[in-house]
Every structure is written in C-alpha cells, then in structure tokens.
Design an enzyme around this catalytic site. Structure first.
Site, PDB file in Angstrom:
ATOM      1  N   GLU A  60       0.841  -1.207   0.000  1.00  0.00           N
ATOM      2  CA  GLU A  60       0.000   0.000   0.000  1.00  0.00           C
ATOM      3  C   GLU A  60       0.876   1.257   0.000  1.00  0.00           C
ATOM      4  OE1 GLU A  60      -3.660  -1.906   2.644  1.00  0.00           O
ATOM      5  OE2 GLU A  60      -1.886  -1.153   3.649  1.00  0.00           O
ATOM      6  N   MET A 107      -8.384  -3.889   9.156  1.00  0.00           N
ATOM      7  CA  MET A 107      -7.784  -4.177  10.450  1.00  0.00           C
ATOM      8  C   MET A 107      -7.124  -2.985  11.157  1.00  0.00           C
ATOM      9  SD  MET A 107      -6.247  -7.937   9.371  1.00  0.00           S
ATOM     10  CE  MET A 107      -5.785  -8.419  11.026  1.00  0.00           C
ATOM     11  N   ASP A 162     -10.799  -7.764  -1.785  1.00  0.00           N
ATOM     12  CA  ASP A 162     -11.377  -9.110  -1.717  1.00  0.00           C
ATOM     13  C   ASP A 162     -12.800  -9.017  -1.196  1.00  0.00           C
ATOM     14  OD1 ASP A 162      -9.699  -8.507   0.875  1.00  0.00           O
ATOM     15  OD2 ASP A 162     -11.256  -9.900   1.481  1.00  0.00           O
TER      16      ASP A 162
HETATM   17  N1  SAH Z   1      -0.317 -10.151   3.478  1.00  0.00           N
HETATM   18  C1  SAH Z   1      -0.253 -10.225   4.906  1.00  0.00           C
HETATM   19  C2  SAH Z   1      -1.595 -10.286   5.577  1.00  0.00           C
HETATM   20  C3  SAH Z   1      -2.546  -9.226   5.120  1.00  0.00           C
HETATM   21  S1  SAH Z   1      -3.798  -8.944   6.315  1.00  0.00           S
HETATM   22  C4  SAH Z   1       0.619 -11.386   5.352  1.00  0.00           C
HETATM   23  O1  SAH Z   1       0.848 -12.294   4.566  1.00  0.00           O
HETATM   24  O2  SAH Z   1       1.070 -11.330   6.472  1.00  0.00           O
HETATM   25  C5  SAH Z   1      -4.915  -7.958   5.389  1.00  0.00           C
HETATM   26  C6  SAH Z   1      -4.641  -6.480   5.308  1.00  0.00           C
HETATM   27  O3  SAH Z   1      -5.532  -5.920   4.342  1.00  0.00           O
HETATM   28  C7  SAH Z   1      -4.937  -5.719   6.594  1.00  0.00           C
HETATM   29  O4  SAH Z   1      -4.038  -4.640   6.722  1.00  0.00           O
HETATM   30  C8  SAH Z   1      -6.398  -5.237   6.442  1.00  0.00           C
HETATM   31  O5  SAH Z   1      -6.581  -3.905   6.845  1.00  0.00           O
HETATM   32  C9  SAH Z   1      -6.701  -5.376   4.950  1.00  0.00           C
HETATM   33  N2  SAH Z   1      -7.783  -6.318   4.578  1.00  0.00           N
HETATM   34  C10 SAH Z   1      -8.075  -6.639   3.293  1.00  0.00           C
HETATM   35  N3  SAH Z   1      -9.055  -7.552   3.231  1.00  0.00           N
HETATM   36  C11 SAH Z   1      -9.417  -7.833   4.517  1.00  0.00           C
HETATM   37  C12 SAH Z   1     -10.365  -8.738   5.097  1.00  0.00           C
HETATM   38  N4  SAH Z   1     -11.125  -9.539   4.344  1.00  0.00           N
HETATM   39  N5  SAH Z   1     -10.468  -8.785   6.452  1.00  0.00           N
HETATM   40  C13 SAH Z   1      -9.682  -7.981   7.217  1.00  0.00           C
HETATM   41  N6  SAH Z   1      -8.751  -7.132   6.711  1.00  0.00           N
HETATM   42  C14 SAH Z   1      -8.615  -7.049   5.381  1.00  0.00           C
END
Ligand code: SAH
Length: 229
Positions: A12, A170, A194
């Site tokens: 981002e 989050m 998503d």
């Molecule tokens: N790519 C990371 C995990 C991403 S967590 C890893 O592998 O560690 C998801 C991030 O995108 C968070 O910062 C949240 O704010 C946002 N996000 C996108 N889709 C989401 C969903 N379905 N539920 C919660 N947060 C989501």
C-alpha cells in the site's frame, strides 16, 4: 499544513511512494517515515504494520512527534456489502471496532467507554474526497475494523448487518480512536481487495492487493492536490 498518511502494508505504501518525489526519510523505533511536499502540504508517510495496535501506535507518533494537523489512512479492505466489487473505493464516514466486546456489561457490541461506538471522520476531508471521486466506483459509509482477516461469509454477514458496515479491515477504527482522543481530524479511504461475502477471498486478495493499492493511492494524491491550505 502537515498531514500524516498511514499504510498498514508495504504494498500500500509503495503504491504511493512510486508516484511522488521523496524529500527525506528517517526511523523511529524501527518504523520508517517518509517525507514529501505536495501542494504545499508537508506529508509524512509510514508503513505502520497490520492490526489495530500497530496502527494506533504509529498514529500517536505522527501526532506527538510530527505534530500533524490531519491523519489519512489509505489501504485495502474486504467488501462485506453486496453492493461492493473489487477495486471499488470506500470513504469511511464512520469507523467502528467490530471486535470490541463489552456486551457482558450491557453495552452494545463495538461500544467503547468514553469514546462511543461509531467515530466520525472529518466532514471537510470526506467532502473533499467525495468532490474528487469522479470516474471511480465510490461508496461512502461505515468501515468496521478488527484484529481478524475476515474470510468467512458468516462473519462477514454478521459484521455487515450488526454494524451496517460496507467493508472490513484491520486498522481504520483504531486510527479513528486515537485521532478522536487527541482531537485530530482524520479520513480513512480503502479500495476493495477481496470479498469475504463472495468466497475465495484469500485468492482475490492476493490477486487484487496491488491493483487496489494503485487505484486508492492515485485517488489520495488527487485529494491531497485539492486540499485548501
Ligand atoms: N499479506 C499479509 C496479511 C494481510 S492482512 C501477510 O501475509 O502477512 C490484510 C490487510 O488488508 C490488513 O491490513 C487489512 O486492513 C486489509 N484487509 C483486506 N481484506 C481484509 C479482510 N477480508 N479482512 C480484514 N482485513 C482485510
């Protein structure tokens, strides 16, 4: 004028960094801060990390150390309203923590003592965002945050109906809480990466995180360029 811009993840942050000219960068407690000048606004960008605590901590640093006048949170989110598609944009008019639970004390789910349930984003920033939304699939409404990556349709539906939220992420509501307590106007803008409601959210997330980040970073640049300062 000084604005702090928070991103949870590198993808981002990089989407915006690739579109601007950096002036300076430095570290505080292993957090890397990037400074640039846009439209005579001094902007400080930071990758705060995932989740409410990480986001809250960086927000307070921006307020205390950088003395920012405004905070903007930019990133991706999961669409939980049936009206949302990937790459749509949500402007958070109100933020709520869907995992804050004092229901055992007869408080509504999401209610935080001395803060409330929903926290309002700054009206001026919301208006500027709306005024610059031409050409985008824009939605304005409630964003729900919690320390959970929402994958299940059941949970997604519950958050959608209980909080009337359009999308879930989050960080946003914890940034809102810190800003509320420190009297700093804020805005949260998210692009849908998503759709937990439509299944396969991890797959869509992996596919769309870069594209959504690109769309929302362009939009934020447009907003910054039209702020009165
Ligand atoms: N790519 C990371 C995990 C991403 S967590 C890893 O592998 O560690 C998801 C991030 O995108 C968070 O910062 C949240 O704010 C946002 N996000 C996108 N889709 C989401 C969903 N379905 N539920 C919660 N947060 C989501």
């Amino acid at each position: 004028m000084k604005i702090g811009i928070l991103f949870a993840m590198k993808e981002e942050l990089d989407a915006l960094l690739s579109k601007i000219e950096l002036k300076n960068s430095y570290e505080i407690f292993d957090l890397k801060f990037y400074e640039c000048e846009l439209n005579n606004i001094n902007c400080t960008l930071v990758e705060c990390g995932i989740g409410k605590v990480n986001a809250a901590r960086s927000t307070q640093i921006l307020i205390d150390n950088m003395k920012v006048d405004y905070i903007i949170n930019v990133g991706v989110a999961g669409g939980i309203s049936k009206d949302l598609d990937v790459c749509d944009i949500v402007i958070g008019e109100k933020l709520v923590q869907h995992d804050f639970d004092l229901t055992g004390f007869n408080h509504e789910k999401g209610y935080i003592p001395n803060v409330g349930k929903y926290i309002d984003a700054d009206e001026y920033l919301v208006k500027i965002a709306m005024d610059n939304s031409e050409g985008l699939n824009i939605h304005k409404g409630i964003i729900a945050s919690g320390d959970i990556f929402v994958t299940e349709e059941k949970m997604s539906d519950k958050i959608n109906t209980k909080f009337n939220a359009l999308c879930v992420e989050m960080e946003g509501a914890s940034i809102a809480q810190v800003c509320y307590l420190s009297h700093i106007p804020f805005l949260v803008i998210r692009s849908i990466s998503d759709s937990p409601k439509k299944g396969n959210n991890k797959m869509t997330y992996d596919e769309f995180v870069i594209k959504s980040s690109d769309i929302v970073s362009k939009y934020v640049l447009k907003i910054l360029m039209s702020l009165n300062n």
